[in-house]
Design an enzyme around this catalytic site. Sequence first.
Site, PDB file in Angstrom:
ATOM      1  N   GLN A 162       6.769  -2.290  -0.742  1.00 25.32           N
ATOM      2  CA  GLN A 162       7.267  -2.145   0.615  1.00 25.32           C
ATOM      3  C   GLN A 162       7.578  -0.709   1.013  1.00 25.32           C
ATOM      4  OE1 GLN A 162      10.134  -5.581  -0.199  1.00 25.32           O
ATOM      5  NE2 GLN A 162       9.851  -5.751   1.988  1.00 25.32           N
ATOM      6  N   HIS A 173       8.316  -8.345  -7.980  1.00 23.06           N
ATOM      7  CA  HIS A 173       8.863  -8.503  -6.632  1.00 23.06           C
ATOM      8  C   HIS A 173       7.684  -8.836  -5.713  1.00 23.06           C
ATOM      9  CE1 HIS A 173      12.346  -7.352  -3.801  1.00 23.06           C
ATOM     10  NE2 HIS A 173      11.405  -7.901  -3.050  1.00 23.06           N
ATOM     11  N   ASN A 186      11.940 -11.613  -8.652  1.00 23.39           N
ATOM     12  CA  ASN A 186      12.647 -11.652  -7.382  1.00 23.39           C
ATOM     13  C   ASN A 186      12.350 -12.951  -6.632  1.00 23.39           C
ATOM     14  OD1 ASN A 186      14.140 -10.133  -5.177  1.00 23.39           O
ATOM     15  ND2 ASN A 186      12.277 -10.698  -4.093  1.00 23.39           N
ATOM     16  N   GLU A 201      20.562  -8.053  -2.928  1.00 27.01           N
ATOM     17  CA  GLU A 201      20.045  -7.747  -1.585  1.00 27.01           C
ATOM     18  C   GLU A 201      20.952  -8.370  -0.543  1.00 27.01           C
ATOM     19  OE1 GLU A 201      15.998  -8.855  -0.574  1.00 27.01           O
ATOM     20  OE2 GLU A 201      15.298  -8.225  -2.547  1.00 27.01           O
TER      21      GLU A 201
HETATM   22  C1  FCB Z   1      13.887 -10.633   0.778  1.00 27.32           C
HETATM   23  C2  FCB Z   1      12.856  -9.888  -0.070  1.00 27.32           C
HETATM   24  C3  FCB Z   1      12.780  -8.420   0.253  1.00 27.32           C
HETATM   25  C4  FCB Z   1      12.864  -8.156   1.740  1.00 27.32           C
HETATM   26  C5  FCB Z   1      14.050  -8.860   2.330  1.00 27.32           C
HETATM   27  C6  FCB Z   1      14.250  -8.615   3.799  1.00 27.32           C
HETATM   28  O1  FCB Z   1      13.606 -11.986   0.779  1.00 27.32           O
HETATM   29  O2  FCB Z   1      13.190 -10.002  -1.427  1.00 27.32           O
HETATM   30  O3  FCB Z   1      11.618  -7.913  -0.299  1.00 27.32           O
HETATM   31  O4  FCB Z   1      11.689  -8.494   2.346  1.00 27.32           O
HETATM   32  O5  FCB Z   1      13.913 -10.241   2.127  1.00 27.32           O
END
Ligand code: FCB
Length: 485
Positions: free
Chosen positions: A63, A160, A204, A393
């Site tokens: 990303q 990921h 992930n 996250e």
């Molecule tokens: C999560 C993902 C991450 C990003 C966020 C906004 O589900 O793990 O890569 O896209 O959402």
Amino acid sequence: MFVFVLILLSIAIIVIKWYLARIYASLYWCWDNGNEEKRIFIDTDDVSFPQSFLWGTASASYQCEGPGDRAPTKSNWSEWEPQHIKRGQQCGIAVDHYHRYKEDIELMSTLGCNAYRFSLAWDKIEPIEGQYDQDVLGHYHDVLRELHRQSIVPMITFHHFVHPLWFEERSSFLNSTNSSAFIRFSVDMFKEFQDECHLWCTINEPEVYVSGGYFTGIFPPGRKSQPNEASLVLQNLLQAHVDIYDGIKSIARQPDQHSIGIVKDIFQFDPYHPLNPLDVYISRLLDYAMNGCILDFFRTGSFKWTMPGSTPRTFTNSRAPHTNDFIGLNYYSHFLVRFNPFKPSSFEIVHRQDDSGPSLMTDMAYPLYPEGLYRACVRLKDELPRVPIYITENGIADRCDDRRHLFLRRYLYALSRAINEAGCDVRGYFYWSLTDNFEWAEGYDMKFGLYDVNLQTQERTLRDGAKYFQQVIQKHRAKYQKKIT
Ligand code: FCB
């Protein structure tokens, strides 16, 4: 007699309704909803976090990195992008983090961060099966060196969402014999970096990878409504996690120094009407398929997955309950589920626009729901007792930057409350993300970054709404600094 029965019946209905509402209604705190009578003032400044708390940002290689020094490598995502991303967008060089990592680490340091979660690009490291690119490995050593120079603790993710094309071409995790390639890669990466990193995430959001790839079809391989494939992929991912954990621990020079965990996203599925048994039933079903079955697997070692119209899948692995030194929690929001016989799936996801809940939406199709972060932490504490949690996250897509400040205030407040009121053992918080980046199917339309990035000039600018994050970290870290001096 009739009146008596009527009274009894009414009482029974009231009690059942009260009971259902207690059990199934989503938790809502009264922040400041304009309703004077109901107003309870929540002091969002009233937050505190453990002394050794990690404050960081999270990213995923695909990303943000761009191709780096080579021609772009082929992966499941690079092949998927044409025609599948909103408005025909492509990832391209993203925010060129591969080259700008020093600048980005400097930005982390300016914010006051002491941790960074990032993923290794398997497709760049092993573009041809069995051949590791030494320059790319060298790059990650450089990144780790720079992090240490700035006193930032690294946390590495092995998978990921992205893997090399050669792995995708043999059906990736749909075929259990393929998992050995991913396990071998992960253990090798651990060997390579074990002196520089002590926190490891295996996979992930396995259920998001599975639902995007095999239900909604918005992620590669783009299969739609394939519950049997979905559950098989999930099984193989979970089994791979267990094998990676055991593999790493058996070769680590100092096994106790390394913490390994899976990253679980908890997006609750709540009934739109807690008193409607069909809303309750469907939301429970979805919640179990996306969350409950995985947590159960790590609690008991038994996996049970069932969906109407699919073959139930069960398996056991007695090692599973011993394979998370921590659990990574990704938390964004919840979904409200309403039964709708006119939809092919018989349900729809709806949003509430009244004062009984948050009506504030993020730019993604879900609302602000800080209470859910509290609930998710408590759920992990209850279902996986004694397993520490990192919030790996949490963030908001907010193009206009008019909700980010509120988001951070409320979610950090909810987190502090989960730690201090509910006793959850949360050890760190990683905001998603330092900079804007390529948001999978949404492309660059979603602006999650603390830093706004001009994709032409690659200039980074701290958003106003992000400053609260910086203030909290700095205030928090200063508090303990004072105690030490
Ligand atoms: C999560 C993902 C991450 C990003 C966020 C906004 O589900 O793990 O890569 O896209 O959402």
